[in-house]
Design a protein around this motif. Structure first.
Motif, PDB file in Angstrom:
ATOM      1  N   ASP A 359     -15.539  -6.446 -31.923  1.00 29.92           N
ATOM      2  CA  ASP A 359     -14.260  -5.957 -32.438  1.00 29.92           C
ATOM      3  C   ASP A 359     -13.424  -5.347 -31.317  1.00 29.92           C
ATOM      4  O   ASP A 359     -12.216  -5.575 -31.220  1.00 29.92           O
ATOM      5  CB  ASP A 359     -14.485  -4.913 -33.536  1.00 29.92           C
ATOM      6  N   PHE A 360     -14.071  -4.578 -30.477  1.00 34.66           N
ATOM      7  CA  PHE A 360     -13.385  -3.946 -29.352  1.00 34.66           C
ATOM      8  C   PHE A 360     -12.831  -5.002 -28.400  1.00 34.66           C
ATOM      9  O   PHE A 360     -11.671  -4.955 -27.989  1.00 34.66           O
ATOM     10  CB  PHE A 360     -14.360  -3.019 -28.620  1.00 34.66           C
ATOM     11  N   CYS A 361     -13.669  -6.000 -28.063  1.00 33.96           N
ATOM     12  CA  CYS A 361     -13.261  -7.021 -27.100  1.00 33.96           C
ATOM     13  C   CYS A 361     -12.180  -7.949 -27.643  1.00 33.96           C
ATOM     14  O   CYS A 361     -11.424  -8.549 -26.878  1.00 33.96           O
ATOM     15  CB  CYS A 361     -14.480  -7.853 -26.667  1.00 33.96           C
ATOM     16  N   SER A 362     -12.089  -8.083 -28.955  1.00 29.73           N
ATOM     17  CA  SER A 362     -11.121  -9.015 -29.520  1.00 29.73           C
ATOM     18  C   SER A 362      -9.788  -8.360 -29.855  1.00 29.73           C
ATOM     19  O   SER A 362      -8.938  -8.960 -30.501  1.00 29.73           O
ATOM     20  CB  SER A 362     -11.699  -9.669 -30.780  1.00 29.73           C
ATOM     21  N   ARG A 363      -9.564  -7.134 -29.404  1.00 33.18           N
ATOM     22  CA  ARG A 363      -8.260  -6.488 -29.605  1.00 33.18           C
ATOM     23  C   ARG A 363      -7.138  -7.348 -29.030  1.00 33.18           C
ATOM     24  O   ARG A 363      -6.069  -7.465 -29.589  1.00 33.18           O
ATOM     25  CB  ARG A 363      -8.226  -5.135 -28.899  1.00 33.18           C
ATOM     26  N   THR A 364      -7.429  -7.880 -27.883  1.00 30.08           N
ATOM     27  CA  THR A 364      -6.464  -8.761 -27.232  1.00 30.08           C
ATOM     28  C   THR A 364      -7.239  -9.770 -26.426  1.00 30.08           C
ATOM     29  O   THR A 364      -8.270  -9.467 -25.855  1.00 30.08           O
ATOM     30  CB  THR A 364      -5.505  -7.978 -26.317  1.00 30.08           C
ATOM     31  N   LYS A 365      -6.756 -11.000 -26.394  1.00 31.25           N
ATOM     32  CA  LYS A 365      -7.463 -12.053 -25.682  1.00 31.25           C
ATOM     33  C   LYS A 365      -7.454 -11.824 -24.181  1.00 31.25           C
ATOM     34  O   LYS A 365      -8.391 -12.159 -23.478  1.00 31.25           O
ATOM     35  CB  LYS A 365      -6.856 -13.425 -26.002  1.00 31.25           C
ATOM     36  N   THR A 366      -6.389 -11.262 -23.664  1.00 30.34           N
ATOM     37  CA  THR A 366      -6.364 -10.994 -22.231  1.00 30.34           C
ATOM     38  C   THR A 366      -7.229  -9.789 -21.911  1.00 30.34           C
ATOM     39  O   THR A 366      -7.985  -9.795 -20.953  1.00 30.34           O
ATOM     40  CB  THR A 366      -4.931 -10.733 -21.740  1.00 30.34           C
ATOM     41  N   GLY A 367      -7.139  -8.778 -22.739  1.00 33.28           N
ATOM     42  CA  GLY A 367      -8.017  -7.625 -22.603  1.00 33.28           C
ATOM     43  C   GLY A 367      -7.750  -6.746 -21.397  1.00 33.28           C
ATOM     44  O   GLY A 367      -8.482  -5.800 -21.147  1.00 33.28           O
ATOM     45  N   ASN A 387     -15.852  -2.939 -20.547  1.00 39.71           N
ATOM     46  CA  ASN A 387     -14.496  -3.014 -20.004  1.00 39.71           C
ATOM     47  C   ASN A 387     -14.005  -4.460 -20.099  1.00 39.71           C
ATOM     48  O   ASN A 387     -14.644  -5.319 -20.719  1.00 39.71           O
ATOM     49  CB  ASN A 387     -14.462  -2.498 -18.560  1.00 39.71           C
ATOM     50  N   HIS A 388     -12.866  -4.714 -19.496  1.00 40.27           N
ATOM     51  CA  HIS A 388     -12.278  -6.051 -19.549  1.00 40.27           C
ATOM     52  C   HIS A 388     -13.238  -7.120 -19.032  1.00 40.27           C
ATOM     53  O   HIS A 388     -13.413  -8.187 -19.642  1.00 40.27           O
ATOM     54  CB  HIS A 388     -10.981  -6.071 -18.739  1.00 40.27           C
ATOM     55  N   ASN A 389     -13.892  -6.850 -17.904  1.00 45.81           N
ATOM     56  CA  ASN A 389     -14.802  -7.836 -17.332  1.00 45.81           C
ATOM     57  C   ASN A 389     -16.008  -8.091 -18.230  1.00 45.81           C
ATOM     58  O   ASN A 389     -16.468  -9.224 -18.365  1.00 45.81           O
ATOM     59  CB  ASN A 389     -15.273  -7.382 -15.944  1.00 45.81           C
ATOM     60  N   PHE A 390     -16.514  -7.030 -18.838  1.00 47.35           N
ATOM     61  CA  PHE A 390     -17.633  -7.175 -19.775  1.00 47.35           C
ATOM     62  C   PHE A 390     -17.232  -8.100 -20.922  1.00 47.35           C
ATOM     63  O   PHE A 390     -17.982  -8.998 -21.321  1.00 47.35           O
ATOM     64  CB  PHE A 390     -18.043  -5.807 -20.304  1.00 47.35           C
ATOM     65  N   CYS A 391     -16.038  -7.863 -21.446  1.00 46.12           N
ATOM     66  CA  CYS A 391     -15.555  -8.676 -22.573  1.00 46.12           C
ATOM     67  C   CYS A 391     -15.342 -10.138 -22.166  1.00 46.12           C
ATOM     68  O   CYS A 391     -15.610 -11.054 -22.937  1.00 46.12           O
ATOM     69  CB  CYS A 391     -14.263  -8.086 -23.128  1.00 46.12           C
ATOM     70  N   THR A 392     -14.858 -10.339 -20.947  1.00 42.32           N
ATOM     71  CA  THR A 392     -14.663 -11.714 -20.472  1.00 42.32           C
ATOM     72  C   THR A 392     -15.988 -12.451 -20.416  1.00 42.32           C
ATOM     73  O   THR A 392     -16.107 -13.600 -20.872  1.00 42.32           O
ATOM     74  CB  THR A 392     -14.009 -11.709 -19.074  1.00 42.32           C
ATOM     75  N   LEU A 393     -17.010 -11.797 -19.885  1.00 47.13           N
ATOM     76  CA  LEU A 393     -18.332 -12.419 -19.810  1.00 47.13           C
ATOM     77  C   LEU A 393     -18.910 -12.686 -21.191  1.00 47.13           C
ATOM     78  O   LEU A 393     -19.655 -13.643 -21.393  1.00 47.13           O
ATOM     79  CB  LEU A 393     -19.289 -11.537 -19.007  1.00 47.13           C
ATOM     80  N   LEU A 394     -18.577 -11.822 -22.141  1.00 45.24           N
ATOM     81  CA  LEU A 394     -19.077 -12.023 -23.506  1.00 45.24           C
ATOM     82  C   LEU A 394     -18.465 -13.268 -24.133  1.00 45.24           C
ATOM     83  O   LEU A 394     -19.114 -13.959 -24.930  1.00 45.24           O
ATOM     84  CB  LEU A 394     -18.745 -10.797 -24.363  1.00 45.24           C
ATOM     85  N   ARG A 395     -17.228 -13.587 -23.745  1.00 48.81           N
ATOM     86  CA  ARG A 395     -16.496 -14.684 -24.392  1.00 48.81           C
ATOM     87  C   ARG A 395     -16.738 -16.049 -23.760  1.00 48.81           C
ATOM     88  O   ARG A 395     -16.676 -17.062 -24.439  1.00 48.81           O
ATOM     89  CB  ARG A 395     -14.997 -14.389 -24.381  1.00 48.81           C
TER      90      ARG A 395
END
Length: 515
Positions: A359-367, A387-395
């Motif tokens: 949910d946190f990572c999907s706030r915004t696609k760019t993040g 953080n942003h990089n963590f979310c990118t790796l998750l996606r």
């Protein structure tokens, strides 16, 4: 026990764990510290809900077979899992086709990236080698021929893998309920179009009236393959020729139980991942995954549930797959039972954390505007930051993570000369299932000439042949600017090396954050 209804429940549970719950208000207002605090999870005993009980169908495996399964007992811990053990970093993950690998492979690939592991890479992207054992010219060699990790498609081969990986390597895989696997395979490999069915809306009903009537097997790379019969067992190393030999099947399943540290069950993905974490001494952050399904397709018979007669027909047709799935499903639940009630608390904790991270990572696609969120220590997890990089790796998918590892380590992306590049399975099925030889390489495609006294190609086959020839021409154009590369063992290649100064800043940030 009614497997049909049980599997419906299992699928519902799995779907629930993978559903996308993107709620902006929740992600903004969640009390992270409260949710992750140890106080919220200690002193809490969960019951063993009926929906968590193992769903095992009766099959040719006897109760004695299952009872005598070799189970690795892992220490029961209520403290941080990193406190008393060291992470296992050498592993082989058998990426079974159509068994949820698009969700699970990024998990193990991210771990390899974080630990800077030496991965056995295929020359290009995707498959390492299938259905054959990898040949010397099919993977990127290291100077010392030492490898720590494998996570690309290949068939399990005990002798070959033990010769390439350390003796303490953990062997991992994932299996899927066989009828669900059949539906997915039918759609993915376009068998509903390749085979002469009259019922296009639900070809499975027609197929299950008499599976042996349809030509679903063929020779690929000198090996007999069949995408409807024991296809998962095949990826696990069991030959198609022994499909009706259940004594051999039982013996092979017992051997796999000795060889593998864990075989995950897709229908119980969260339970499997928590068990993976415990057995491998990984961190909770290592098993988080994107809940948005990466490879989910809608097709007319996706939700179809077979009649008891149809399921029994499929069980007889694909008996080793059913025996293997039932056995390792039961084995998973026996391992869970060994862990005690704290295991279910950790599963619930993991589910909530995974969804909140998504949910946190999907706030915004760019993040890029995401603040860093701190996840405090819990009874089951060390503290870590999102953080942003963590979310990118998750996606990102495992192929993108593959690229990151190669770039970080300066490993080249080698390409075989166009003439030697292998033709994938999917286009080959249109020829193999029509009693025609498979194209091994694009060079074979370019040399193809119809023999006299053979039936002409169908319009579909002609179209595929044209596309393959175009692929060859595009390949030649791409390789025009590549340098020649020669490996003393593997032979000639074309090479394109991505230099660190050519990597975008965002990607460099990802690489710099890994250990």
């Amino acid at each position: 026990m009614n497997l049909g209804s049980n599997m419906t429940t299992a699928k519902a549970l799995w779907a629930g764990s993978l559903c996308v719950c993107v709620t902006l208000v929740l992600s903004l207002s969640v009390d992270w510290k409260g949710v992750m605090s140890t106080g919220g999870w200690t002193g809490k005993v969960l019951s063993y809900p009926s929906e968590y009980e193992p769903r095992i169908a009766e099959d040719s495996m006897t109760k004695t077979d299952i009872k005598e399964a070799h189970i690795v007992r892992t220490p029961y811990k209520e403290d941080n899992n990193s406190a008393g053990c060291s992470p296992r970093t050498d592993f082989v993950f058998i990426k079974v086709h159509k068994a949820g690998s698009s969700t699970t492979t990024p998990i193990v690939a991210r771990f390899a990236l974080r630990k800077n592991s030496t991965v056995m890479f295929p020359l290009g992207r995707g498959t390492l080698s299938w259905p054959n054992v990898p040949r010397v010219n099919e993977y990127v060699h290291t100077p010392d021929e030492v490898y720590n990790v494998l996570f690309h498609h290949t068939v399990y081969n005990k002798e070959w893998m033990e010769s390439k990986f350390p003796s303490n390597t953990a062997y991992l895989a994932i299996l899927r309920e066989p009828f669900s696997h059949l539906k997915s395979s039918f759609n993915y490999y376009k068998l509903d179009r390749l085979l002469p069915f009259k019922n296009r809306k639900n070809p499975l009903k027609e197929f299950l009236q008499n599976p042996a009537k349809y030509p679903t097997s063929g020779i690929v790379g000198d090996i007999l393959v069949d995408k409807t019969r024991n296809a998962q067992a095949f990826d696990m190393g069991y030959p198609v020729e022994k499909a009706e030999n259940m004594e051999s099947g039982r013996d092979y399943i017992q051997q796999l139980d000795q060889d593998f540290t864990l075989i995950l069950i897709l229908e119980y993905l969260d339970h499997s991942l928590v068990m993976l974490k415990r057995l491998m001494c990984w961190e909770t952050r290592d098993i988080l995954y994107e809940t948005q399904s990466r490879n989910s397709k809608t097709y007319p018979y996706k939700s179809y549930q077979p009649t008891e007669t149809e399921r029994e027909v499929h069980r007889q047709w694909s008996s080793v797959d059913y025996a293997m799935y039932d056995y390792f499903n039961q084995t998973l639940w026996r391992k869970i039972e060994e862990q005690g009630p704290g295991f279910f608390e950790e599963v619930e904790f993991f589910r909530q954390l995974n969804q909140q991270v998504n949910d946190f990572c999907s706030r915004t696609k760019t993040g890029k505007d995401l603040p860093t969120k701190h996840i405090p220590m819990s009874p089951w997890s060390n503290a870590f930051d999102i953080n942003h990089n963590f979310c990118t790796l998750l996606r990102i998918d495992y192929s993108s993570i593959d690229s990151l590892i190669r770039r970080k380590q300066g490993r080249p992306v080698l390409k075989k000369p166009c003439e030697e590049q292998r033709v994938p399975l999917n286009p080959n099925l249109y020829f193999v299932l029509d009693d025609r030889p498979a194209f091994q390489t694009l060079g074979d495609v370019m040399k193809y000439k119809a023999k006299k006294n053979t039936k002409p190609l169908s319009p579909t086959q002609s179209d595929i042949l044209k596309k393959l020839k175009n692929s060859f021409l595009k390949c030649k154009k791409k390789q025009k600017g590549m340098k020649d590369h020669f490996h003393a063992v593997a032979g000639k290649f074309k090479v394109k090396i991505d230099k660190m100064n050519n990597i975008p800043k965002d990607m460099l940030d990802l690489l710099n954050e890994t250990e």
